[in-house]
Structures are given as structure tokens and as C-alpha cells.
Motif scaffolding. Sequence first.
Motif, PDB file in Angstrom:
ATOM      1  N   GLY A 155     -18.798   0.712 -23.394  1.00 21.08           N
ATOM      2  CA  GLY A 155     -18.844  -0.455 -22.526  1.00 21.08           C
ATOM      3  C   GLY A 155     -17.427  -0.893 -22.223  1.00 21.08           C
ATOM      4  N   THR A 156     -17.086  -1.005 -20.933  1.00 16.58           N
ATOM      5  CA  THR A 156     -15.701  -1.300 -20.592  1.00 16.58           C
ATOM      6  C   THR A 156     -15.628  -1.918 -19.199  1.00 16.58           C
ATOM      7  N   GLU A 157     -14.428  -1.890 -18.620  1.00 11.37           N
ATOM      8  CA  GLU A 157     -14.188  -2.451 -17.285  1.00 11.37           C
ATOM      9  C   GLU A 157     -13.656  -1.346 -16.365  1.00 11.37           C
ATOM     10  N   PRO A 158     -13.668  -1.560 -15.038  1.00 13.64           N
ATOM     11  CA  PRO A 158     -13.307  -0.499 -14.095  1.00 13.64           C
ATOM     12  C   PRO A 158     -11.923   0.123 -14.321  1.00 13.64           C
ATOM     13  N   ALA A 159     -10.953  -0.661 -14.808  1.00 12.66           N
ATOM     14  CA  ALA A 159      -9.600  -0.132 -15.004  1.00 12.66           C
ATOM     15  C   ALA A 159      -9.567   0.983 -16.042  1.00 12.66           C
ATOM     16  N   TYR A 160     -10.586   1.071 -16.876  1.00 13.98           N
ATOM     17  CA  TYR A 160     -10.646   2.088 -17.931  1.00 13.98           C
ATOM     18  C   TYR A 160     -10.603   3.496 -17.346  1.00 13.98           C
ATOM     19  N   PHE A 161     -11.228   3.702 -16.206  1.00 17.76           N
ATOM     20  CA  PHE A 161     -11.279   5.045 -15.610  1.00 17.76           C
ATOM     21  C   PHE A 161      -9.885   5.511 -15.198  1.00 17.76           C
ATOM     22  N   THR A 162      -9.092   4.602 -14.640  1.00 16.12           N
ATOM     23  CA  THR A 162      -7.727   4.960 -14.247  1.00 16.12           C
ATOM     24  C   THR A 162      -6.844   5.170 -15.473  1.00 16.12           C
ATOM     25  N   THR A 163      -6.989   4.272 -16.453  1.00  9.59           N
ATOM     26  CA  THR A 163      -6.173   4.340 -17.663  1.00  9.59           C
ATOM     27  C   THR A 163      -6.372   5.657 -18.398  1.00  9.59           C
ATOM     28  N   THR A 164      -7.617   6.135 -18.472  1.00 12.26           N
ATOM     29  CA  THR A 164      -7.933   7.350 -19.237  1.00 12.26           C
ATOM     30  C   THR A 164      -8.035   8.600 -18.358  1.00 12.26           C
ATOM     31  N   ASN A 165      -7.614   8.491 -17.111  1.00 11.92           N
ATOM     32  CA  ASN A 165      -7.607   9.641 -16.189  1.00 11.92           C
ATOM     33  C   ASN A 165      -8.987  10.274 -16.010  1.00 11.92           C
ATOM     34  N   ARG A 166     -10.020   9.456 -15.895  1.00  6.28           N
ATOM     35  CA  ARG A 166     -11.356   9.975 -15.624  1.00  6.28           C
ATOM     36  C   ARG A 166     -11.621   9.896 -14.126  1.00  6.28           C
ATOM     37  N   GLU A 167     -12.038  11.023 -13.556  1.00  8.46           N
ATOM     38  CA  GLU A 167     -12.278  11.090 -12.119  1.00  8.46           C
ATOM     39  C   GLU A 167     -13.741  11.396 -11.829  1.00  8.46           C
ATOM     40  N   LEU A 168     -14.181  10.969 -10.661  1.00  5.82           N
ATOM     41  CA  LEU A 168     -15.578  11.150 -10.264  1.00  5.82           C
ATOM     42  C   LEU A 168     -15.845  12.535  -9.705  1.00  5.82           C
ATOM     43  N   ALA A 169     -17.021  13.044 -10.022  1.00  6.35           N
ATOM     44  CA  ALA A 169     -17.506  14.262  -9.381  1.00  6.35           C
ATOM     45  C   ALA A 169     -18.570  13.919  -8.343  1.00  6.35           C
ATOM     46  N   GLN A 170     -19.374  12.891  -8.643  1.00 13.81           N
ATOM     47  CA  GLN A 170     -20.442  12.448  -7.740  1.00 13.81           C
ATOM     48  C   GLN A 170     -20.592  10.942  -7.840  1.00 13.81           C
ATOM     49  N   GLY A 171     -21.108  10.339  -6.760  1.00 20.93           N
ATOM     50  CA  GLY A 171     -21.443   8.919  -6.786  1.00 20.93           C
ATOM     51  C   GLY A 171     -20.231   8.019  -6.734  1.00 20.93           C
ATOM     52  N   GLN A 172     -20.285   6.932  -7.488  1.00 24.45           N
ATOM     53  CA  GLN A 172     -19.206   5.949  -7.492  1.00 24.45           C
ATOM     54  C   GLN A 172     -19.083   5.322  -8.872  1.00 24.45           C
ATOM     55  N   LEU A 173     -17.977   4.630  -9.088  1.00 24.58           N
ATOM     56  CA  LEU A 173     -17.770   3.910 -10.336  1.00 24.58           C
ATOM     57  C   LEU A 173     -18.360   2.516 -10.221  1.00 24.58           C
ATOM     58  N   PHE A 174     -18.622   1.894 -11.365  1.00 17.39           N
ATOM     59  CA  PHE A 174     -19.074   0.495 -11.285  1.00 17.39           C
ATOM     60  C   PHE A 174     -17.876  -0.403 -10.986  1.00 17.39           C
ATOM     61  N   THR A 175     -18.139  -1.609 -10.561  1.00  9.17           N
ATOM     62  CA  THR A 175     -17.101  -2.518 -10.064  1.00  9.17           C
ATOM     63  C   THR A 175     -16.946  -3.733 -10.966  1.00  9.17           C
ATOM     64  N   ALA A 176     -15.927  -4.547 -10.656  1.00 13.28           N
ATOM     65  CA  ALA A 176     -15.724  -5.794 -11.396  1.00 13.28           C
ATOM     66  C   ALA A 176     -16.911  -6.731 -11.221  1.00 13.28           C
ATOM     67  N   GLU A 177     -17.532  -6.684 -10.044  1.00 17.04           N
ATOM     68  CA  GLU A 177     -18.720  -7.527  -9.809  1.00 17.04           C
ATOM     69  C   GLU A 177     -19.874  -7.090 -10.708  1.00 17.04           C
TER      70      GLU A 177
END
Length: 400
Positions: A122-144
Motif C-alpha cells: 500500500g503506497t502512493e503514486p510517487a512510489y512507482f517513479t521512486t522504485t523505477n516501476r513501469e507500466l506494461a498495460q493499463g494505468q497507475l492509480f492516482t492521488a485522488e
Amino acid sequence: MNFFEVLRFAVRGLTANKLRSALTTLGITIGVAAVILLVAVGNGASAAIAASIQGLGTNVVNVSPARGGGQGASARPLTVQDAHALVDPVGAPDVKAASPVVNTTATATYGQTSYDISTVAGTEPAYFTTTNRELAQGQLFTAEDVTAARKVVVLGPTTAESIFGAADAVGKNVLLNSIQFTVVGVLQAKGSTGLQNADDVAIAPISAVQNSLAGYGSLSQIAVQATSADAVSLAQSEITAILNARHGIRLGGTADYQIQNSEELLATRTSATETFTVLLAAVAAISLLVGGIGVTNIMLVTVTERIREIGIRKAIGAPRAAILGQFLAEATILSLFGGLLGVAIGLIGSEFTISGIKPVVVPSSILLAFAVSALIGLFFGSFPANRAAKLRPIDALRHE
């Protein structure tokens, strides 16, 4: 008698009992193969861990609760507010982002499929950038999504495949511990360290995970991104100052949290893996020793069986050096043959993935294992060879 004649007699002696010779080399073969393969597994684990940690980025700092609880009863848990306080342009100008993380596990259910997810973060959207995780499909969840505690989830590729198979996971609903979440994205593959599969993960808004799965205890960690790799040390100092103030840590006091950057984490885990590799090599070396003892036993039996032959040869003028050389040559040939076979088996075995680890062969381990196998032949064959060389011709001829 020259070297080639000694070698010819040695080969003739070995081929006289092929089955025994083959069984004698078996211990050496297993030992050499074990040394090469186990060292390769340890080296592969180190390489996988290094790749995994470096994949996080060189500007990542992890803050986690201290082992033992810091200052005992006065120790405070890490909170979401702590994470947000670290993003302070004035107090922490070298911190780019900070993401609170709560880790738990969950059983995912979809139709008739049930799968235990090793890590639900469980985390916040900035976690994906911080840990270098990239999308293959769909989208990431948002601050909202975090603010509204929406039950949406981004899955790792291993998790998505285990739950949905080859079908598209995006847009489908999955039950996590009987709570319905909607899959909004699937991450690109990042690989496994052999100890932890970074692709077997589900990442959801921290508010939803705390509400439904993990509760509101201490954070598992805070993932902090420094503004650059050169600013990591400054960022760590700023993080320490802010958390000390928030947690009431006095000067000289024991902190109730610990900070590690990717380089420190890599050094720690590499050290642990190197120790593990040394232990594996020691176990393999024991099997080499056992193989050497086997060479001694078989050569003693061989000498006993050929006492009359030795007596005849000495009676017609064979010098002690020729007898000694022949039996030393036999033991060494057995060891070298076993060593070569062990090298071949070790190299073939290293082509396979073992427990999620791709072995990485260390050339020095091949040379060392092969050299040791030759020395084992000389060392463990010396006693039987010396015993044969010391026999008196008349005693050997009288032997029944």
C-alpha cells in the motif's frame, strides 16, 4: 623405465578393472561438480541481488522501523505524516519524493483461481517513479484514488499471470482476502533475485490497504527519492534531522528508525551472499575430501591384489621409483579424469535455473576445483603407492 612406460603401465592397470576405476572417479566427479555449481549459484544470487537493488536507482533511500524498537517504550512508529514531512523544500531540499509503504500479504481469488500474493504494497503514486516501476498495460492509480481510498490495484506480471492466465487483467475485479479490488494496470517485468520475486506483487493505494487489509500500524518503510545520486548523503542527513525532531530523538539517543541507501543495502546483502557462497563451497569441498579418501581405499585394494605382480617386476629389476610412479600415476589419472567429468557436469548444470537463480560460473572455481582434484590424486595416492614401492620382492612373491 621412462615416464611414458610408467604411464603405459598405469593405464593398463586402470583398464584391467574398468568398473572399479569408474566408481573411484565418482567421488571426485561429484566433488568438483559441486564446487563449480554451488559457487556459481552463490555468484548468481549475488548478481541477481545487485541487479535488483541497482534497479531501484542510485538515488533511493529506504527508511524503516529500527530492529528492537529503538528507545523501547518511547519508540514511535513510522507514519504517513512522517513520509509527507520529508518532502520539505526548506528542511529537506535534497529530497525529491517520499512514499509511505505498508507491506502485507493476501490471497487473491478470481473465479475458481486462488493465489497467494507474496507482497501487497500500500503506497502512493510517487512510489512507482521512486522504485523505477513501469507500466506494461493499463494505468497507475492516482492521488485522488489514495484520497478516496478507492480499491484499485496494479499487479506485477507474475501475479497477473498467476491469477488471470493469458487473459487481459486490466479492468477485471479480483478479491484480495475477500475484499474486491479492480485491476487498473500491470507492471513490466523486473525479475527475481532468487530470494524474492519483484514481479509477484500487488500495489494499491495505501488508504485502501490500511482500511481493508493491513490496519493502521507502523509503516513497513518510507521510500525516499533524492534529487540526484550525488545528493543521497545530504538527503540522508536531512531525513535524520526531520525524523529526530518528529520522534523526539535526543542528541546521542537511539533512533527508532533506520536509514539505508541502495549502495548500503547492496553491500549488506552482497556480504551475506558471499558468506552463503563460502559455506556452499565448504560443503562441496568436503565431498572432494570424501572422494580423496575413496581414492586411497581403492588404491590400497589395488596394491593388495597386485602384490605378486609387484614382486615379479621388482625381482626382474624394476626400481622402486618405477613402482611408486606407476601407482601415483594411476591415482592421479583417476582424479584428473574425475575432475574433467566434474567440470563438464558443473558447466552443464550451470545452464539451468536453480531455485529461481541463474548460476554464474566463476572461472577461478573451475581452475581451483580441477587443480585440487589433481592434488588429491597425488596426496591420497601417495600412501598406497609408497606401500607398493616398499614391498620386498621375496615377500611379495610369497603372498597368497
